[in-house]
Every structure is written in C-alpha cells, then in structure tokens.
Design a protein around this motif. Sequence first.
Motif, PDB file in Angstrom:
ATOM      1  N   HIS A  28      47.965  20.290  11.290  1.00 54.03           N
ATOM      2  CA  HIS A  28      46.617  20.817  11.534  1.00 54.03           C
ATOM      3  C   HIS A  28      45.769  20.893  10.256  1.00 54.03           C
ATOM      4  CE1 HIS A  28      48.637  24.384  10.005  1.00 54.03           C
ATOM      5  NE2 HIS A  28      47.431  24.865   9.730  1.00 54.03           N
ATOM      6  N   LEU A  29      46.385  20.794   9.086  1.00 49.79           N
ATOM      7  CA  LEU A  29      45.654  20.987   7.832  1.00 49.79           C
ATOM      8  C   LEU A  29      44.557  19.945   7.604  1.00 49.79           C
ATOM      9  CD1 LEU A  29      48.578  22.018   5.450  1.00 49.79           C
ATOM     10  CD2 LEU A  29      46.900  23.503   6.586  1.00 49.79           C
ATOM     11  N   LEU A  30      44.666  18.787   8.242  1.00 52.61           N
ATOM     12  CA  LEU A  30      43.629  17.765   8.093  1.00 52.61           C
ATOM     13  C   LEU A  30      42.713  17.676   9.312  1.00 52.61           C
ATOM     14  CD1 LEU A  30      45.441  17.006   5.650  1.00 52.61           C
ATOM     15  CD2 LEU A  30      44.691  14.675   6.032  1.00 52.61           C
ATOM     16  N   ASP A  31      42.839  18.601  10.240  1.00 49.14           N
ATOM     17  CA  ASP A  31      42.030  18.566  11.462  1.00 49.14           C
ATOM     18  C   ASP A  31      40.532  18.719  11.191  1.00 49.14           C
ATOM     19  OD1 ASP A  31      44.303  18.166  12.950  1.00 49.14           O
ATOM     20  OD2 ASP A  31      44.330  20.158  13.862  1.00 49.14           O
ATOM     21  N   GLU A  32      40.167  19.207  10.010  1.00 44.09           N
ATOM     22  CA  GLU A  32      38.748  19.360   9.671  1.00 44.09           C
ATOM     23  C   GLU A  32      38.430  18.753   8.301  1.00 44.09           C
ATOM     24  OE1 GLU A  32      37.325  23.350  10.311  1.00 44.09           O
ATOM     25  OE2 GLU A  32      38.539  23.575  12.119  1.00 44.09           O
ATOM     26  N   GLY A  35      35.284  13.621   5.525  1.00 42.82           N
ATOM     27  CA  GLY A  35      35.405  12.204   5.192  1.00 42.82           C
ATOM     28  C   GLY A  35      36.511  11.476   5.922  1.00 42.82           C
ATOM     29  N   LEU A  36      37.334  12.209   6.687  1.00 41.34           N
ATOM     30  CA  LEU A  36      38.435  11.597   7.434  1.00 41.34           C
ATOM     31  C   LEU A  36      37.990  11.256   8.844  1.00 41.34           C
ATOM     32  CD1 LEU A  36      41.455  10.836   7.724  1.00 41.34           C
ATOM     33  CD2 LEU A  36      41.885  13.225   8.378  1.00 41.34           C
ATOM     34  N   GLY A  37      38.155   9.988   9.220  1.00 42.62           N
ATOM     35  CA  GLY A  37      37.929   9.599  10.608  1.00 42.62           C
ATOM     36  C   GLY A  37      39.094  10.068  11.455  1.00 42.62           C
ATOM     37  N   ILE A  38      40.282   9.485  11.188  1.00 40.89           N
ATOM     38  CA  ILE A  38      41.501   9.921  11.873  1.00 40.89           C
ATOM     39  C   ILE A  38      42.688   9.841  10.921  1.00 40.89           C
ATOM     40  CG2 ILE A  38      40.708   9.140  14.160  1.00 40.89           C
ATOM     41  CD1 ILE A  38      42.877   6.870  13.857  1.00 40.89           C
ATOM     42  N   LYS A  39      43.655  10.699  11.162  1.00 40.92           N
ATOM     43  CA  LYS A  39      44.985  10.582  10.563  1.00 40.92           C
ATOM     44  C   LYS A  39      45.973  10.686  11.694  1.00 40.92           C
ATOM     45  CE  LYS A  39      48.540  12.508   7.584  1.00 40.92           C
ATOM     46  NZ  LYS A  39      48.927  13.534   6.600  1.00 40.92           N
ATOM     47  N   THR A  40      46.847   9.694  11.790  1.00 40.28           N
ATOM     48  CA  THR A  40      47.918   9.726  12.771  1.00 40.28           C
ATOM     49  C   THR A  40      49.222   9.983  12.033  1.00 40.28           C
ATOM     50  OG1 THR A  40      48.048   7.319  12.624  1.00 40.28           O
ATOM     51  CG2 THR A  40      46.818   8.227  14.468  1.00 40.28           C
ATOM     52  N   TYR A  41      49.918  11.015  12.432  1.00 41.03           N
ATOM     53  CA  TYR A  41      51.226  11.350  11.869  1.00 41.03           C
ATOM     54  C   TYR A  41      52.259  10.550  12.665  1.00 41.03           C
ATOM     55  CZ  TYR A  41      48.767  15.248   9.680  1.00 41.03           C
ATOM     56  OH  TYR A  41      47.903  16.013   8.942  1.00 41.03           O
ATOM     57  N   LEU A  42      52.819   9.535  12.039  1.00 40.98           N
ATOM     58  CA  LEU A  42      53.629   8.552  12.752  1.00 40.98           C
ATOM     59  C   LEU A  42      55.094   8.605  12.353  1.00 40.98           C
ATOM     60  CD1 LEU A  42      51.244   5.467  12.500  1.00 40.98           C
ATOM     61  CD2 LEU A  42      51.385   7.189  14.316  1.00 40.98           C
ATOM     62  N   LEU A  43      55.948   8.324  13.334  1.00 42.10           N
ATOM     63  CA  LEU A  43      57.389   8.368  13.147  1.00 42.10           C
ATOM     64  C   LEU A  43      58.029   7.178  13.851  1.00 42.10           C
ATOM     65  CD1 LEU A  43      59.886  10.320  12.398  1.00 42.10           C
ATOM     66  CD2 LEU A  43      59.775  10.964  14.803  1.00 42.10           C
ATOM     67  N   ARG A  44      58.944   6.544  13.143  1.00 41.70           N
ATOM     68  CA  ARG A  44      59.810   5.535  13.783  1.00 41.70           C
ATOM     69  C   ARG A  44      61.248   6.031  13.639  1.00 41.70           C
ATOM     70  NH1 ARG A  44      59.227  -0.622  12.560  1.00 41.70           N
ATOM     71  NH2 ARG A  44      59.749  -0.054  10.435  1.00 41.70           N
ATOM     72  N   GLU A  45      61.997   5.915  14.739  1.00 43.36           N
ATOM     73  CA  GLU A  45      63.406   6.298  14.720  1.00 43.36           C
ATOM     74  C   GLU A  45      64.267   5.072  14.951  1.00 43.36           C
ATOM     75  OE1 GLU A  45      64.600  10.325  16.394  1.00 43.36           O
ATOM     76  OE2 GLU A  45      62.777   9.852  17.537  1.00 43.36           O
ATOM     77  N   ARG A  46      65.294   4.964  14.154  1.00 43.58           N
ATOM     78  CA  ARG A  46      66.207   3.828  14.269  1.00 43.58           C
ATOM     79  C   ARG A  46      66.732   3.726  15.705  1.00 43.58           C
ATOM     80  NH1 ARG A  46      71.716   2.992  10.779  1.00 43.58           N
ATOM     81  NH2 ARG A  46      72.093   0.892  11.514  1.00 43.58           N
ATOM     82  N   GLY A  47      66.581   2.536  16.296  1.00 43.10           N
ATOM     83  CA  GLY A  47      67.065   2.296  17.647  1.00 43.10           C
ATOM     84  C   GLY A  47      66.080   2.657  18.756  1.00 43.10           C
ATOM     85  N   VAL A  48      64.949   3.264  18.416  1.00 44.36           N
ATOM     86  CA  VAL A  48      63.939   3.625  19.412  1.00 44.36           C
ATOM     87  C   VAL A  48      62.770   2.651  19.297  1.00 44.36           C
ATOM     88  CG1 VAL A  48      62.357   5.433  20.218  1.00 44.36           C
ATOM     89  CG2 VAL A  48      64.616   6.061  19.311  1.00 44.36           C
ATOM     90  N   HIS A  49      62.345   2.070  20.401  1.00 43.88           N
ATOM     91  CA  HIS A  49      61.266   1.075  20.429  1.00 43.88           C
ATOM     92  C   HIS A  49      61.544  -0.074  19.460  1.00 43.88           C
ATOM     93  CE1 HIS A  49      58.841   3.605  23.003  1.00 43.88           C
ATOM     94  NE2 HIS A  49      58.903   4.586  22.137  1.00 43.88           N
ATOM     95  N   GLY A  50      62.813  -0.431  19.302  1.00 47.54           N
ATOM     96  CA  GLY A  50      63.183  -1.571  18.472  1.00 47.54           C
ATOM     97  C   GLY A  50      63.145  -1.332  16.980  1.00 47.54           C
ATOM     98  N   SER A  51      62.999  -0.086  16.541  1.00 45.50           N
ATOM     99  CA  SER A  51      62.918   0.178  15.098  1.00 45.50           C
ATOM    100  C   SER A  51      64.280   0.026  14.430  1.00 45.50           C
ATOM    101  CB  SER A  51      62.385   1.585  14.835  1.00 45.50           C
ATOM    102  OG  SER A  51      62.376   1.826  13.442  1.00 45.50           O
TER     103      SER A  51
END
Length: 194
Positions: A28-32, A35-51
């Motif tokens: 939530h610290l970047l919710d306001e 100058g930021l359009g969007i920030k997506t907090y992204l995660l890939r896990e080994r074996g999930v969705h081919g990662s």
Amino acid sequence: MHAMQYEFVLPADYDMGIIRSRVARVGHLLDEWDGLGIKTYLLRERGVHGSPVNQYGPFYLWNTVEGMNDFLWGGAFQGPVDDFGRPRILQWTGLAFEEGTAAGSPASLAVRRRQPVPEGVELAAFMAEAAAETGRLAAEDGAVLAASAVNTHAWELVHFSLWEHDAAKAEGDVFQVLHLSQPGRAGLSHGRQW
C-alpha cells in the motif's frame, strides 16, 4: 511513460509466503506515489504457470521521471535493496498504453514478453507493429491493460499485460499479481506515445 522492472531470483526452496507477507505489509505504500502510473507486485513460483524459477519482480509504468527518481533515490527503493541486494534495473521508453476490456477488474495475472528488436528492421514499422500489438492485447477478453516499451540501449522490446483471469491471451513469462498500486493510472497517455 517509462517502464521499469527489477527481479530477484530466489532459491528453489524459498518460502514464497515471505514475499506474499512482505507485499501485504508494504504494498500500500505506493498507492498514492506521485508520478507513478502503476506498480504491479509480481511473483513467479517454480512449477506454476510454467515458471522455472521462484522470482519476485515488480513492474512499473511511470508518468514522470521525477516520480521514478524519487522512488529510486529518495529512500523507498532502499528497502528491497537491504532485504535482497541491489538488482539490475531494466528500463524502457514507452511505446503504447491501452486500457483493456476488463479495465475495472482486479488483476490476477501479468504477462511480460521481452524480445530483441531485430537487426535490419525498419524501426518505424517495427515500433508501429508493437503499438498495434498493445491494442490487440487490450482488446482481448479479460485484459485489464496492456503496454509496450523499448530499451534503445539493448534494443529490446517489452510487452506487458494484466489479466483478470488465469486464461491470459498473451505469450511470455506469467506472473501472479499480489498487489496493484495505481495512483496515476488515469494519467497514463493512451495509444501510441509518438
């Protein structure tokens, strides 16, 4: 528009619940953030969705260089650096941005496709095609938004899209979206950026 991403590849046995808890605590610290359009907090896990890896890799679309610099040099970025080490930061200049057919929906998945800009192509036509691909992705069912950008130092194109469901109609690395900060999303210029 400026795109930015850094990635932390984590050990195969890393407890990814630590990343989820971190994002729940600080996302939530970047919710306001100015100058930021969007920030997506992204995660890939080994074996999930081919990662093949466990990875934490936030992706940003900035409205202003000042906002980006304030994040990087004003102290906020020091937290991830202290916790995970200083990553290499990828930056791209915006080509196109489009809201998707599911623009008002929460994002479940992100897809990022990086590709080289081939030698010998006519640059104007190649970049126009990349911008058109952004529009095509945004028009797909379930698309929250789509963007494209280019790094002219490495001559690399990136397509980035957010999806409301698990059936993303885009090719590339698939990430789970843990949180979306979007204080300046409405201010991102739509369409081609030239």
